[in-house]
Design an enzyme around this catalytic site. Sequence first.
Site, PDB file in Angstrom:
ATOM      1  N   ARG A 107      53.793-103.836   8.208  1.00  0.00           N
ATOM      2  CA  ARG A 107      54.284-102.736   8.279  1.00  0.00           C
ATOM      3  C   ARG A 107      53.162-101.315   8.457  1.00  0.00           C
ATOM      4  NH1 ARG A 107      57.646-101.781   2.665  1.00  0.00           N
ATOM      5  NH2 ARG A 107      56.472-101.030   1.610  1.00  0.00           N
ATOM      6  N   CYS A 111      50.530 -97.631  15.874  1.00  0.00           N
ATOM      7  CA  CYS A 111      50.302 -95.830  15.745  1.00  0.00           C
ATOM      8  C   CYS A 111      51.449 -95.437  16.116  1.00  0.00           C
ATOM      9  CB  CYS A 111      48.930 -95.909  17.023  1.00  0.00           C
ATOM     10  SG  CYS A 111      48.867 -93.645  16.981  1.00  0.00           S
ATOM     11  N   ASN A 145      60.540 -95.200   7.502  1.00  0.00           N
ATOM     12  CA  ASN A 145      60.375 -95.722   5.268  1.00  0.00           C
ATOM     13  C   ASN A 145      59.283 -95.410   5.483  1.00  0.00           C
ATOM     14  OD1 ASN A 145      61.932 -97.257   3.782  1.00  0.00           O
ATOM     15  ND2 ASN A 145      59.719 -98.076   3.176  1.00  0.00           N
ATOM     16  N   GLU A 146      59.336 -94.548   4.216  1.00  0.00           N
ATOM     17  CA  GLU A 146      57.718 -93.970   3.887  1.00  0.00           C
ATOM     18  C   GLU A 146      57.125 -93.413   4.929  1.00  0.00           C
ATOM     19  OE1 GLU A 146      58.005 -96.559  -0.036  1.00  0.00           O
ATOM     20  OE2 GLU A 146      58.542 -95.506  -0.443  1.00  0.00           O
ATOM     21  N   CYS A 154      45.223 -91.351  11.767  1.00  0.00           N
ATOM     22  CA  CYS A 154      45.084 -93.215  12.415  1.00  0.00           C
ATOM     23  C   CYS A 154      43.704 -92.653  13.480  1.00  0.00           C
ATOM     24  CB  CYS A 154      46.472 -93.758  13.007  1.00  0.00           C
ATOM     25  SG  CYS A 154      45.779 -94.827  14.417  1.00  0.00           S
ATOM     26  N   CYS A 156      43.080 -94.588  16.145  1.00  0.00           N
ATOM     27  CA  CYS A 156      43.404 -94.358  16.938  1.00  0.00           C
ATOM     28  C   CYS A 156      42.592 -94.083  18.760  1.00  0.00           C
ATOM     29  CB  CYS A 156      44.426 -95.217  17.986  1.00  0.00           C
ATOM     30  SG  CYS A 156      45.224 -94.661  18.833  1.00  0.00           S
ATOM     31  N   CYS A 159      45.060 -91.176  19.844  1.00  0.00           N
ATOM     32  CA  CYS A 159      44.870 -89.972  18.590  1.00  0.00           C
ATOM     33  C   CYS A 159      43.614 -89.426  18.998  1.00  0.00           C
ATOM     34  CB  CYS A 159      44.764 -90.532  17.431  1.00  0.00           C
ATOM     35  SG  CYS A 159      46.750 -91.820  16.389  1.00  0.00           S
ATOM     36  N   GLU A 297      64.834 -94.694  -3.598  1.00  0.00           N
ATOM     37  CA  GLU A 297      64.638 -96.143  -4.411  1.00  0.00           C
ATOM     38  C   GLU A 297      63.953 -96.205  -5.590  1.00  0.00           C
ATOM     39  OE1 GLU A 297      61.824 -97.784  -1.918  1.00  0.00           O
ATOM     40  OE2 GLU A 297      62.950 -97.700  -0.067  1.00  0.00           O
ATOM     41  N   GLU A 346      56.600-109.564  -1.301  1.00  0.00           N
ATOM     42  CA  GLU A 346      57.322-108.177  -2.292  1.00  0.00           C
ATOM     43  C   GLU A 346      58.108-109.766  -3.416  1.00  0.00           C
ATOM     44  OE1 GLU A 346      57.280-104.345  -1.681  1.00  0.00           O
ATOM     45  OE2 GLU A 346      58.771-105.279  -0.423  1.00  0.00           O
TER      46      GLU A 346
END
Length: 661
Positions: A107, A111, A145-146, A154, A156, A159, A297, A346
């Site tokens: 995950r 970019c 998410n997070e 990054c 690339c 960027c 979480e 996980e």
Amino acid sequence: MANKLYHGAAYYPELWDEKVMEEDIKLMKEAGINVARMGEFAWHTMEPEEGKIDISFFVNVINKLYENGIETVMCTPTPTPPIWFTHNHPERMYVNHEGKVMGHGSRQHACTNNRYFRKKANEITEHMAKAVGSLPGVIGWQIDNEFKCHVSECMCETCLELWHQWLEERYETIEQLNEAWGTKIWSEYYHSFEQVPQPGPAPFLHNSSLSTMYRQFSMEKIAEFSDSQAEIIRQYSDAPITHNSNVPFSVDNERLFEKLDFASFDTYATQENKASYLMNCDLWRNFKKGRDFWIMETSTSNAASLESYASPHANGYLRAEAIVSYALGGEAFCYWLWRQQRAGCEQPHGSVISAWGKPTVGFQSVLDVEEMRKKVEPFMVETKPKKADIAITYSDQAKAFFQTEPHQQMDFRSLVTNFYNHFVSLGIHRDMIPEKGSLQDYKLLFTPFLPYISDEYRKQAVDFVNSGGTWIVGPLSGGRTKEHTVHTNAALGKLEEIAGIEALYTYPMDGTGSVGHAFGERAPLGLWSTVFEYDEKTVVGTIAGGNSDGKAFMTESKVGKGKIVHVGSLPVGEEGDSLIRKIIDHYATETEVSVRTDVTSGTIVAPRIDDDGKQSWVIVNMDGQGGSVTIPKDAMDVLTKEKVSAERLDIGPYEYRIISF
Ligand code: GAL
């Protein structure tokens, strides 16, 4: 104030069939789960082929949960773009500091600045917002998410291009950038913005300005990405929006939450590291003032992945964590995850229900949390956390400075957590506040480990001092400029003039035999330190031995109606901890800090207040050893309605009490 208390879990219905979902709903009701968070990795389920978007699966699940009394926080699925996006498209992927291009299968592999990614992310967000935005079951949104938990800046090509634009906006001319960064060093000098590299592979370290500015650029871009998703969602939904963040991620949380509606964080702190858990509660409460935070979480027992596992919580600890978070301003306490994953990386992670549908080792704790939640909800709804007298600044900008300049493998998070923990041990209620947080009504402000003190921050702090506050600066604060360079007018820039002190020099004091003396205590000094001239008028802490014998490491200056105190060095070791606590205690006593108790270590007191000013304490033992605290006047136990007399009150292992005065 919250209207209710949530007890939730991360739910992945896309990984299971209909029959399992029926079973899940039944079990969720038994466990007292009243909110599910969904969708953050389900892009493939929503758009299996490019352009074929269908959200109906989730519409169905949300409605079904709602019919069963379970509400939903819906997430945008942008941390996991599907294979149609990534296959044969290395140019869309995240590139790390070594120049390695990420592939598909985990995950955060794309970019987030890639233009096609943004287009696709916006499209899926809009479809989702349209499809579920007005469903009665949707009570909130989580963006992505997070952010930047596995990745950071990054490198690339996209960027690189954006970096050049960003620099041009910031510096206007390349000459001003050269001047600000001192680029004649090592012949770095640039003739145009296009020549400025990313801080990628190099034989030795990059210029500090280049590295820190690149981190800032990246933190701004990820916040802009979050803003853009929030803006789309708002067109179709009134439900409040958040992101599940945390302290170690490469984001500026203060900036990130600016355009979001409520703050939330994820935590997997072990029981030994409860300081980190508490600090998060005291910090997240203050990103969105007056609005309760969410723990989005946490593990029911132990975090784990294929490669490692943490120890499970002792029985009793989960409930202690949950009530502490509700008491410190949390509206929700949610688990990762509901049903153990049968596949992926996980599988060993703690959950509420196992992959085969049975209660896990943490299940009883979840029931205990639910029993407690029901009991305390009316009280929590009627009251809110009491404001502390003491504020401690927390800064993700400082975190970035420390990433560039860690001195000796130090990181901002551990430095600040250790410092913070002294306030907990002293029983002093505290607010961790972001850099721009208002200082109104505080008595004491602590600014530890803030290498760069911005003009804006200093101005606010000096106003606070002028009107009577005490500002404690350091250790390790103020020695760097905005551009991550050294001041050339004075070691601490303008601060010295304002405080009427003189810093002589700075150097690492560890192992030099330097001993700090202050307020009748002594301790070895360490860390990168600032040494002050000995001046009768300002000295409060002196140095004996080492390279700066007879000079000062602590000064105190009267400014306006208040005081500025400089702490130039960190007292270390056990004696050091005791000296730091002495310093805190000295100024807390002097400024008459009253939101404070004599609770024993391992037990915490969270003060709350209702609209009429009636005060209460939520007392919780967190170390399983039990503890005690003095009740200053006759009070009442909110849950049993029994009288509690003004004497020492014992608290059993993991026990909680709510006492109102
Ligand atoms: C979080 C993440 C979850 C899960 C969890 C495991 O960082 O958001 O998706 O991976 O950790 O502890």
